[in-house]
Design a protein around this motif. Structure first.
Motif, short mmCIF file in Angstrom:
data_model
loop_
_atom_site.label_atom_id
_atom_site.label_comp_id
_atom_site.label_asym_id
_atom_site.label_seq_id
_atom_site.Cartn_x
_atom_site.Cartn_y
_atom_site.Cartn_z
N SER A 110 14.88 104.02 78.59
CA SER A 110 13.67 103.63 79.32
C SER A 110 13.58 102.11 79.29
N GLU A 111 12.56 101.58 79.97
CA GLU A 111 12.37 100.13 80.02
C GLU A 111 12.26 99.56 78.61
N ASP A 142 11.67 95.62 76.54
CA ASP A 142 11.43 94.18 76.59
C ASP A 142 10.94 93.76 75.21
N TRP A 157 16.33 93.07 77.03
CA TRP A 157 15.54 93.41 78.22
C TRP A 157 16.34 94.25 79.20
N PRO A 201 14.89 96.44 82.85
CA PRO A 201 13.67 96.81 83.55
C PRO A 201 13.53 98.32 83.83
N TRP A 202 14.63 99.05 83.76
CA TRP A 202 14.69 100.47 84.09
C TRP A 202 14.22 100.71 85.52
N LYS A 247 10.33 99.51 87.17
CA LYS A 247 10.20 98.05 87.27
C LYS A 247 11.22 97.49 88.27
N SER A 248 12.43 98.05 88.28
CA SER A 248 13.47 97.57 89.21
C SER A 248 12.99 97.64 90.65
N TYR A 299 19.62 98.34 87.42
CA TYR A 299 19.34 98.32 85.97
C TYR A 299 20.43 99.05 85.19
#
Length: 318
Positions: free
Chosen positions: A214-215, A217, A251, A253-254, A257-258, A269
């Motif tokens: 998953s995302e 950060d 980081w 973005p998955w 977000k991508s 991603y």
């Protein structure tokens, strides 16, 4: 170039080419055929290729190569702030300024040029920069490719101000991977991290290694000076060595977000992972005349070599 006697001793080619905005990029090659390309716009590394000509850094197919936007990919220099370098265009102004080639850099440690092909770049503040970050500095960047194909980045920040100043710094590094779900990072286990997806709340890493579903950060704090990014599908490992850079940003973005980023492909991603050597949690403070140095060395080794014989802590940075 005036200072580059050492470069030519190694029969390396240093070539200046123009990108399609007419901005100079410097290509530095070693005799074995590995190369690195750095743009004078932002001092950004736009390419790093091994002897076979294979690109090792990720650049988005939708990247916007037009100032004042920093290109999505490669390695960006984030200075004097690294919040999330993604959003801090103005505060990380080093990445959207034109740098110059530094013909007469002050001397570095002899190991920093021995056996390497390199170019030295320099950034000084403009009148405009001084309005919102009122500190006189010199930021030097040596971009070097070693005989074994390692990419070596050495940044030096000098305070030429009459008063102390503080800054944060990061090498925003986009590694090219085969499939993010087949990648793991070793060396960040048990560390505390700040989670940017949860208001920078502090957590402790519980996994044996970091894997991706998953995302993510995060800023991993007080990290070892050597970490490894294992790409199982390609059976190779990126080894990230750093000095003067206590933190590591991870980081990706998955999917969701991508899709929201205009300069990033919806599915890209999967082929990209950012692992940034940085100094974020405790800003660096320089008194007048003081200088700070931050080094990043990126190597690629076969994964079997890494897991069986590679001592993450024991390998020297030089």
């Amino acid at each position: 170039m005036g200072h580059s006697g050492a470069v030519w001793d190694y029969r390396a080619a240093t070539e200046i080419i123009k990108d399609w905005n007419g901005i100079d990029q410097v290509v530095v090659r070693n005799p074995q055929g590995s190369s690195v390309k750095v743009s004078l716009y932002g001092g950004q590394i736009t390419s790093w290729r091994n002897e076979q000509g294979e690109e090792l850094l990720f650049t988005s197919s939708k990247a916007i190569f037009k100032p004042p936007k920093a290109m999505r990919g490669g390695i960006s220099i984030c200075f004097p702030q690294f919040g999330n370098c993604e959003s801090l265009q103005q505060n990380a102004f080093a990445r959207n300024r034109i740098w110059t080639i530094d013909e007469n850099p002050p001397p570095l440690h002899p190991n920093d040029s021995h056996g390497k092909s390199f170019i030295d770049l320099l950034l000084k503040p403009s009148e405009e920069d001084l309005k919102f970050w009122p500190h006189s500095f010199e930021l030097r960047l040596r971009v070097a490719i070693a005989a074994d194909g390692d990419l070596v980045l050495i940044s030096r920040v000098r305070n030429i101000n009459g008063k102390p100043f503080s800054f944060s710094f990061g090498y925003h590094t986009h590694l090219s991977v085969s499939d993010i779900s087949e990648v793991r990072i070793e060396g960040l286990e048990t560390l505390d991290f700040l989670d940017n997806l949860r208001q920078r709340e502090r957590f402790t890493e519980q996994g044996d290694a970091i894997t991706f579903e998953s995302e993510i950060d995060r800023v991993y704090l007080s990290s070892p000076n050597v970490i490894a990014v294992l790409d199982h599908e390609r059976k190779r490992t990126y080894v990230v060595r750093k000095e003067g850079l206590p933190d590591v940003v991870v980081w990706n973005p998955w999917e969701k977000k991508s899709k929201s980023m205009t300069d990033f492909g919806d599915e890209e991603y999967k082929q990209m992972l950012c692992v940034d050597g940085a100094a974020i949690e405790r800003p660096i403070t320089l008194k007048p005349g003081e200088e700070w140095t931050g080094r990043l060395t990126l190597s690629v080794v076969p994964s079997s070599f890494c897991s069986e014989h590679f001592d993450l802590q024991g390998k020297s940075l030089r």
